[in-house]
Design a protein around this motif. Structure first.
Motif, mmCIF file in Angstrom:
data_model
loop_
_atom_site.group_PDB
_atom_site.id
_atom_site.type_symbol
_atom_site.label_atom_id
_atom_site.label_comp_id
_atom_site.label_asym_id
_atom_site.label_seq_id
_atom_site.Cartn_x
_atom_site.Cartn_y
_atom_site.Cartn_z
ATOM 1 N N VAL A 35 0.850 -1.193 0.000
ATOM 2 C CA VAL A 35 0.000 0.000 0.000
ATOM 3 C C VAL A 35 0.887 1.245 0.000
ATOM 4 C CG1 VAL A 35 -1.812 1.256 1.212
ATOM 5 C CG2 VAL A 35 -1.873 -1.247 1.128
ATOM 6 N N LYS A 37 0.079 4.417 -0.827
ATOM 7 C CA LYS A 37 -0.570 5.730 -0.674
ATOM 8 C C LYS A 37 0.299 6.656 0.168
ATOM 9 C CE LYS A 37 -3.192 4.378 3.410
ATOM 10 N NZ LYS A 37 -4.392 3.724 3.916
ATOM 11 N N ILE A 157 -12.082 -3.840 6.066
ATOM 12 C CA ILE A 157 -11.173 -3.174 7.000
ATOM 13 C C ILE A 157 -11.832 -3.248 8.375
ATOM 14 C CG2 ILE A 157 -9.880 -1.067 7.500
ATOM 15 C CD1 ILE A 157 -10.683 -0.127 4.632
ATOM 16 N N ARG A 212 -2.806 -6.431 2.824
ATOM 17 C CA ARG A 212 -2.509 -5.080 2.315
ATOM 18 C C ARG A 212 -1.598 -4.381 3.316
ATOM 19 N NH1 ARG A 212 -8.059 -5.612 2.766
ATOM 20 N NH2 ARG A 212 -7.942 -4.014 4.378
ATOM 21 N N GLY A 214 1.097 -1.387 4.317
ATOM 22 C CA GLY A 214 1.679 -0.068 4.064
ATOM 23 C C GLY A 214 2.863 0.190 4.968
HETATM 24 C C1 PLP Z 1 -3.844 2.382 4.287
HETATM 25 C C2 PLP Z 1 -4.527 1.102 4.030
HETATM 26 C C3 PLP Z 1 -3.886 -0.128 4.274
HETATM 27 C C4 PLP Z 1 -2.475 -0.251 4.834
HETATM 28 O O1 PLP Z 1 -2.430 0.080 6.180
HETATM 29 P P1 PLP Z 1 -1.078 -0.144 7.054
HETATM 30 O O2 PLP Z 1 -1.574 -0.174 8.431
HETATM 31 O O3 PLP Z 1 -0.191 1.009 6.764
HETATM 32 O O4 PLP Z 1 -0.485 -1.429 6.624
HETATM 33 C C5 PLP Z 1 -4.570 -1.293 3.959
HETATM 34 N N1 PLP Z 1 -5.821 -1.264 3.465
HETATM 35 C C6 PLP Z 1 -6.471 -0.111 3.220
HETATM 36 C C7 PLP Z 1 -7.843 -0.142 2.656
HETATM 37 C C8 PLP Z 1 -5.855 1.105 3.499
HETATM 38 O O5 PLP Z 1 -6.522 2.247 3.271
#
Ligand code: PLP
Length: 229
Positions: A35, A37, A157, A212, A214
């Motif tokens: 991820v 972003k 989520i 996912r 980040g």
């Molecule tokens: C930002 C985000 C993530 C990643 O989150 P981290 O805690 O940084 O790993 C995963 N899924 C979605 C939908 C996100 O918006």
């Protein structure tokens, strides 16, 4: 010298393997979606060099400017506004956040090639996106009638807990909904996208096929510094 991203990736892969082993699963069936972003194109390039092939972005415009001439499987993981559906269908290989029939129809109309999608399920009171659980089977059925969309599975989520083990019931619930929908449609749904940096090991134990990640890969958001050679 390996980049910090390559080192982080190595550590994540070891955790994926250990979690998969605990659940008697093959780690090869788990895809890591990086991820990216808020992180710059430079971070994406380093991740590509380290071997990452799937990326997730939550905004159409940001992804569009960052992923020029980078050949990866690009996932939209953030809420999609209907006025951006056309552009999203052009630049993303996957839309993992479809949560209503109207946006699904817009994507279907805009798609030039068949596009893989996930239905996002609403979990937890604080969540702003996702379709309510009781609506999922009928939404899935309607989406099967849209010829340009390839329904691959579900995404969610769950709420954030300091102790990631408290997320486990949400993962279990999503997994059983996933199996229920697949059975009701008599169709295999190969993808279950759940688990983020702090809870992906639990998600893998509970059946995630995509995680996912980040911050565990790129560091805290908005703290990126270029590595000066
Ligand atoms: C930002 C985000 C993530 C990643 O989150 P981290 O805690 O940084 O790993 C995963 N899924 C979605 C939908 C996100 O918006």
């Amino acid at each position: 010298m390996p980049s910090a991203i390559a080192e982080n990736l190595h550590a994540i892969r070891e955790k994926i393997a250990t979690a998969a082993q605990r659940a008697k699963r093959d780690p090869g069936e788990i895809t890591l979606v990086a991820v990216s972003k808020t992180f710059p194109a430079e971070a994406v390039h380093q991740a590509v060099s380290a071997g990452i092939t799937h990326f997730g972005e939550n905004r159409v415009q940001e992804a569009e400017s960052k992923f020029v001439q980078i050949n990866t499987t690009l996932h939209l993981i953030g809420h999609l506004q209907s006025n951006k559906a056309r552009r999203a269908a052009e630049i993303f290989n996957r839309i993992d956040s479809v949560d209503n029939l109207s946006i699904a129809r817009k994507l279907n109309d805009a798609a030039k090639n068949r596009i893989g999608i996930l239905i996002e399920v609403h979990q937890g009171e604080a969540a702003k996106s996702g379709a309510p659980e009781p609506d999922i089977p009928s939404l899935a059925r309607e989406i099967l009638n849209l010829p340009n969309l390839n329904l691959l599975g579900l995404m969610a989520i769950p709420p954030y807990f300091e102790n990631p083990d408290l997320t486990r019931p949400y993962f279990k619930r999503l997994k059983s909904l996933h199996d229920e929908v697949a059975a009701a449609l008599d169709k295999s749904l190969p993808i279950l996208s759940m688990g983020m940096s702090h809870d992906f090991e639990i998600a893998i134990e509970e059946g995630a096929t995509e995680i996912r990640i980040g911050t565990a890969l790129f560091g805290l958001r908005n703290t990126w510094r270029s590595e000066i050679p």
